[in-house]
Design a protein around this motif. Structure first.
Motif, PDB file in Angstrom:
ATOM      1  N   ASP A   1       0.549  -1.130   0.154  1.00 55.85           N
ATOM      2  CA  ASP A   1      -0.079   0.017  -0.010  1.00 55.85           C
ATOM      3  C   ASP A   1       0.975   1.148   0.321  1.00 55.85           C
ATOM      4  OD1 ASP A   1      -1.837   2.269   0.398  1.00 55.85           O
ATOM      5  OD2 ASP A   1      -2.715   1.295   2.380  1.00 55.85           O
ATOM      6  N   SER A   2       0.907   2.003  -1.033  1.00 57.30           N
ATOM      7  CA  SER A   2       1.475   3.314  -1.376  1.00 57.30           C
ATOM      8  C   SER A   2       1.102   4.535   0.346  1.00 57.30           C
ATOM      9  CB  SER A   2       1.957   4.293  -2.433  1.00 57.30           C
ATOM     10  OG  SER A   2      -0.022   4.403  -3.082  1.00 57.30           O
ATOM     11  N   LYS A   3       0.128   4.035   0.042  1.00 53.04           N
ATOM     12  CA  LYS A   3       0.217   5.282   1.917  1.00 53.04           C
ATOM     13  C   LYS A   3       0.619   4.781   2.840  1.00 53.04           C
ATOM     14  CE  LYS A   3      -4.974   7.137   0.533  1.00 53.04           C
ATOM     15  NZ  LYS A   3      -6.045   6.873   0.526  1.00 53.04           N
ATOM     16  N   LEU A   4       0.075   3.933   3.262  1.00 50.06           N
ATOM     17  CA  LEU A   4       1.053   3.218   4.524  1.00 50.06           C
ATOM     18  C   LEU A   4       2.745   3.326   4.097  1.00 50.06           C
ATOM     19  CD1 LEU A   4       0.383   1.664   6.857  1.00 50.06           C
ATOM     20  CD2 LEU A   4       0.783  -0.898   5.335  1.00 50.06           C
ATOM     21  N   THR A   5       3.419   2.963   2.914  1.00 50.07           N
ATOM     22  CA  THR A   5       4.990   2.755   2.693  1.00 50.07           C
ATOM     23  C   THR A   5       4.813   3.936   3.425  1.00 50.07           C
ATOM     24  OG1 THR A   5       4.571   1.486   1.462  1.00 50.07           O
ATOM     25  CG2 THR A   5       6.761   2.888   1.451  1.00 50.07           C
ATOM     26  N   ASN A   6       4.112   5.774   2.820  1.00 53.07           N
ATOM     27  CA  ASN A   6       5.184   6.662   2.748  1.00 53.07           C
ATOM     28  C   ASN A   6       4.721   6.790   4.619  1.00 53.07           C
ATOM     29  OD1 ASN A   6       5.173   7.357  -0.405  1.00 53.07           O
ATOM     30  ND2 ASN A   6       3.323   8.058  -0.272  1.00 53.07           N
ATOM     31  N   TYR A   7       4.265   6.436   4.994  1.00 49.90           N
ATOM     32  CA  TYR A   7       3.218   6.572   6.638  1.00 49.90           C
ATOM     33  C   TYR A   7       4.868   6.427   7.235  1.00 49.90           C
ATOM     34  CZ  TYR A   7       1.787   6.592  11.923  1.00 49.90           C
ATOM     35  OH  TYR A   7       1.907   6.881  12.761  1.00 49.90           O
ATOM     36  N   ILE A   8       4.726   5.567   6.894  1.00 52.59           N
ATOM     37  CA  ILE A   8       6.652   4.430   7.058  1.00 52.59           C
ATOM     38  C   ILE A   8       8.064   5.193   6.866  1.00 52.59           C
ATOM     39  CG2 ILE A   8       7.498   2.072   7.838  1.00 52.59           C
ATOM     40  CD1 ILE A   8       5.035   0.567   7.094  1.00 52.59           C
ATOM     41  N   THR A   9       7.762   5.714   5.820  1.00 52.02           N
ATOM     42  CA  THR A   9       8.249   6.529   5.439  1.00 52.02           C
ATOM     43  C   THR A   9       9.090   7.691   6.279  1.00 52.02           C
ATOM     44  OG1 THR A   9       9.069   5.434   3.149  1.00 52.02           O
ATOM     45  CG2 THR A   9       9.845   7.639   4.028  1.00 52.02           C
ATOM     46  N   LYS A  10       7.639   8.224   6.839  1.00 50.46           N
ATOM     47  CA  LYS A  10       7.727  10.069   7.565  1.00 50.46           C
ATOM     48  C   LYS A  10       8.164   9.186   8.632  1.00 50.46           C
ATOM     49  CE  LYS A  10       4.878  12.693   3.847  1.00 50.46           C
ATOM     50  NZ  LYS A  10       3.191  11.987   4.233  1.00 50.46           N
ATOM     51  N   THR A  11       7.766   8.470   9.696  1.00 50.56           N
ATOM     52  CA  THR A  11       8.022   7.988  10.430  1.00 50.56           C
ATOM     53  C   THR A  11       9.419   7.737  11.050  1.00 50.56           C
ATOM     54  OG1 THR A  11       5.508   7.016  11.060  1.00 50.56           O
ATOM     55  CG2 THR A  11       6.870   6.540  12.933  1.00 50.56           C
ATOM     56  N   MET A  12       9.689   6.534  10.096  1.00 49.40           N
ATOM     57  CA  MET A  12      11.276   6.760  10.274  1.00 49.40           C
ATOM     58  C   MET A  12      12.480   7.762   9.263  1.00 49.40           C
ATOM     59  SD  MET A  12      10.888   4.332  12.044  1.00 49.40           S
ATOM     60  CE  MET A  12      12.399   3.290  12.189  1.00 49.40           C
ATOM     61  N   ALA A  13      11.721   8.021   9.218  1.00 52.85           N
ATOM     62  CA  ALA A  13      12.889   9.481   8.927  1.00 52.85           C
ATOM     63  C   ALA A  13      13.766   9.448   9.350  1.00 52.85           C
ATOM     64  CB  ALA A  13      11.882  10.650   8.200  1.00 52.85           C
ATOM     65  N   GLY A  14      15.220   9.823   9.136  1.00 59.26           N
ATOM     66  CA  GLY A  14      16.410  10.238   9.891  1.00 59.26           C
ATOM     67  C   GLY A  14      16.443   8.456  11.394  1.00 59.26           C
ATOM     68  N   GLU A  15      15.861   7.989  10.904  1.00 53.69           N
ATOM     69  CA  GLU A  15      16.199   6.513  11.128  1.00 53.69           C
ATOM     70  C   GLU A  15      16.926   5.315  10.801  1.00 53.69           C
ATOM     71  OE1 GLU A  15      14.561   5.954  15.163  1.00 53.69           O
ATOM     72  OE2 GLU A  15      13.624   7.625  14.791  1.00 53.69           O
ATOM     73  N   GLY A  16      17.526   5.500   9.603  1.00 52.10           N
ATOM     74  CA  GLY A  16      17.347   4.162   8.889  1.00 52.10           C
ATOM     75  C   GLY A  16      16.806   4.137   7.084  1.00 52.10           C
ATOM     76  N   ILE A  17      15.667   4.928   7.222  1.00 53.71           N
ATOM     77  CA  ILE A  17      14.471   4.468   6.027  1.00 53.71           C
ATOM     78  C   ILE A  17      14.340   5.961   5.691  1.00 53.71           C
ATOM     79  CG2 ILE A  17      12.062   3.546   5.616  1.00 53.71           C
ATOM     80  CD1 ILE A  17      14.171   1.252   6.277  1.00 53.71           C
ATOM     81  N   GLU A  18      14.739   6.284   4.701  1.00 53.63           N
ATOM     82  CA  GLU A  18      14.561   7.597   4.204  1.00 53.63           C
ATOM     83  C   GLU A  18      13.642   7.687   3.198  1.00 53.63           C
ATOM     84  OE1 GLU A  18      16.292  10.032   6.054  1.00 53.63           O
ATOM     85  OE2 GLU A  18      17.766   8.714   7.614  1.00 53.63           O
TER      86      GLU A  18
ATOM     87  N   ALA B   1      10.955   6.204   0.014  1.00 55.83           N
ATOM     88  CA  ALA B   1       9.782   4.714   0.247  1.00 55.83           C
ATOM     89  C   ALA B   1      10.623   3.468  -0.770  1.00 55.83           C
ATOM     90  CB  ALA B   1       8.592   5.408  -0.568  1.00 55.83           C
ATOM     91  N   SER B   2      11.537   3.751  -0.801  1.00 55.27           N
ATOM     92  CA  SER B   2      12.117   3.014  -2.017  1.00 55.27           C
ATOM     93  C   SER B   2      13.092   1.823  -1.049  1.00 55.27           C
ATOM     94  CB  SER B   2      12.626   3.281  -3.255  1.00 55.27           C
ATOM     95  OG  SER B   2      14.189   4.820  -2.699  1.00 55.27           O
ATOM     96  N   ASP B   3      13.457   2.729   0.260  1.00 53.90           N
ATOM     97  CA  ASP B   3      14.580   2.172   1.606  1.00 53.90           C
ATOM     98  C   ASP B   3      13.424   1.123   2.007  1.00 53.90           C
ATOM     99  OD1 ASP B   3      16.392   3.914   0.741  1.00 53.90           O
ATOM    100  OD2 ASP B   3      16.435   5.466   2.265  1.00 53.90           O
ATOM    101  N   LEU B   4      12.419   1.101   2.090  1.00 49.57           N
ATOM    102  CA  LEU B   4      11.618   1.320   2.335  1.00 49.57           C
ATOM    103  C   LEU B   4      11.093  -0.498   1.623  1.00 49.57           C
ATOM    104  CD1 LEU B   4       9.515  -0.345   5.547  1.00 49.57           C
ATOM    105  CD2 LEU B   4       7.775   1.262   4.502  1.00 49.57           C
ATOM    106  N   SER B   5      11.140   0.109   0.344  1.00 58.01           N
ATOM    107  CA  SER B   5      10.279  -1.714  -0.552  1.00 58.01           C
ATOM    108  C   SER B   5      12.048  -2.494  -0.350  1.00 58.01           C
ATOM    109  CB  SER B   5      10.207  -0.998  -1.556  1.00 58.01           C
ATOM    110  OG  SER B   5       9.510  -0.337  -1.518  1.00 58.01           O
ATOM    111  N   LYS B   6      12.668  -2.011  -0.229  1.00 56.47           N
ATOM    112  CA  LYS B   6      14.466  -2.349   0.040  1.00 56.47           C
ATOM    113  C   LYS B   6      15.083  -3.131   0.606  1.00 56.47           C
ATOM    114  CE  LYS B   6      16.680   0.601  -3.426  1.00 56.47           C
ATOM    115  NZ  LYS B   6      17.835   1.173  -3.439  1.00 56.47           N
ATOM    116  N   SER B   7      13.940  -3.160   2.229  1.00 59.42           N
ATOM    117  CA  SER B   7      14.378  -3.712   3.019  1.00 59.42           C
ATOM    118  C   SER B   7      13.670  -4.392   3.074  1.00 59.42           C
ATOM    119  CB  SER B   7      14.252  -2.715   4.797  1.00 59.42           C
ATOM    120  OG  SER B   7      15.419  -1.786   4.258  1.00 59.42           O
ATOM    121  N   VAL B   8      11.890  -4.569   2.614  1.00 58.22           N
ATOM    122  CA  VAL B   8      10.955  -5.826   2.741  1.00 58.22           C
ATOM    123  C   VAL B   8      11.850  -6.655   1.926  1.00 58.22           C
ATOM    124  CG1 VAL B   8       8.764  -5.482   2.546  1.00 58.22           C
ATOM    125  CG2 VAL B   8       9.155  -4.303   3.572  1.00 58.22           C
TER     126      VAL B   8
END
Length: 173
Positions: free
Chosen positions: A60-77, A79-86
């Motif tokens: 879900d792109s909305k969820l991915t964007n939310y997670i990315t904003k939540t993790m900014a500055g802590e290793g997930i900068e 949305a592509s980083d989150l996808s790569k991590s998963v």
């Protein structure tokens, strides 16, 4: 299936799973150990673990964007980083459960059979390990996050999503 494997499976299912919520806490207890070993990355990885769990559920792109904003500055900068991590977490086999657990026979929970009743029993027993598997997944997600961050710190010139990182993270997790 051998009698010993059957008894091992039966014991595992009766004592460690069967919809036992306490197993979540028992399995997730490894999170504390991982955070103690790496206090620098432990809290960030722990926060990311819960959010990555949601990302593992769907795409879900909305969820991915939310997670990315939540993790900014802590290793997930991004949305592509989150996808790569998963993707990396899955590629490393860390999201696989069942036959990779020593307590569960690789053939089948009850045994290799074509009997529909036994197949349904096996499926029910597999679902009964929900709390056990989710606790284990939480521990693996946290350990993965710590290992990925540690790799990035130790080897800043290397690609954290590459094969060399995969091998290093697999060993460290």
């Amino acid at each position: 299936i051998t009698p010993a494997a059957f008894l091992r499976n039966l014991n595992f299912n009766l004592n460690l799973s069967m919809y036992n919520p306490a197993q979540y806490l028992t399995q997730a207890n490894s999170i504390i150990v991982a955070m103690a070993i790496s206090p620098r990355h432990g809290l960030s990885a722990f926060k990311e673990a819960g959010l990555m769990r949601y990302a593992l559920i769907g795409d879900d792109s909305k969820l991915t964007n939310y997670i990315t904003k939540t993790m900014a500055g802590e290793g997930i900068e991004e949305a592509s980083d989150l996808s790569k991590s998963v993707d990396q977490f899955k590629r490393l086999g860390l999201n696989d459960f069942g036959s990779n657990l020593a307590m569960i026979d690789a053939q089948n929970t009850i045994g290799a059979t074509s009997n529909r009743t036994m197949s349904n029993v096996s499926r029910a027993l597999e679902h009964s390990r929900f709390f056990f598997n989710e606790g284990e997944r939480a521990s693996r997600l946290t350990a993965y996050g710590i290992a990925r961050r540690t790799f990035a710190d130790r080897f800043p010139d290397k690609d954290v999503w590459g094969r060399e990182a995969d091998n290093w993270i697999r060993v460290e997790t």
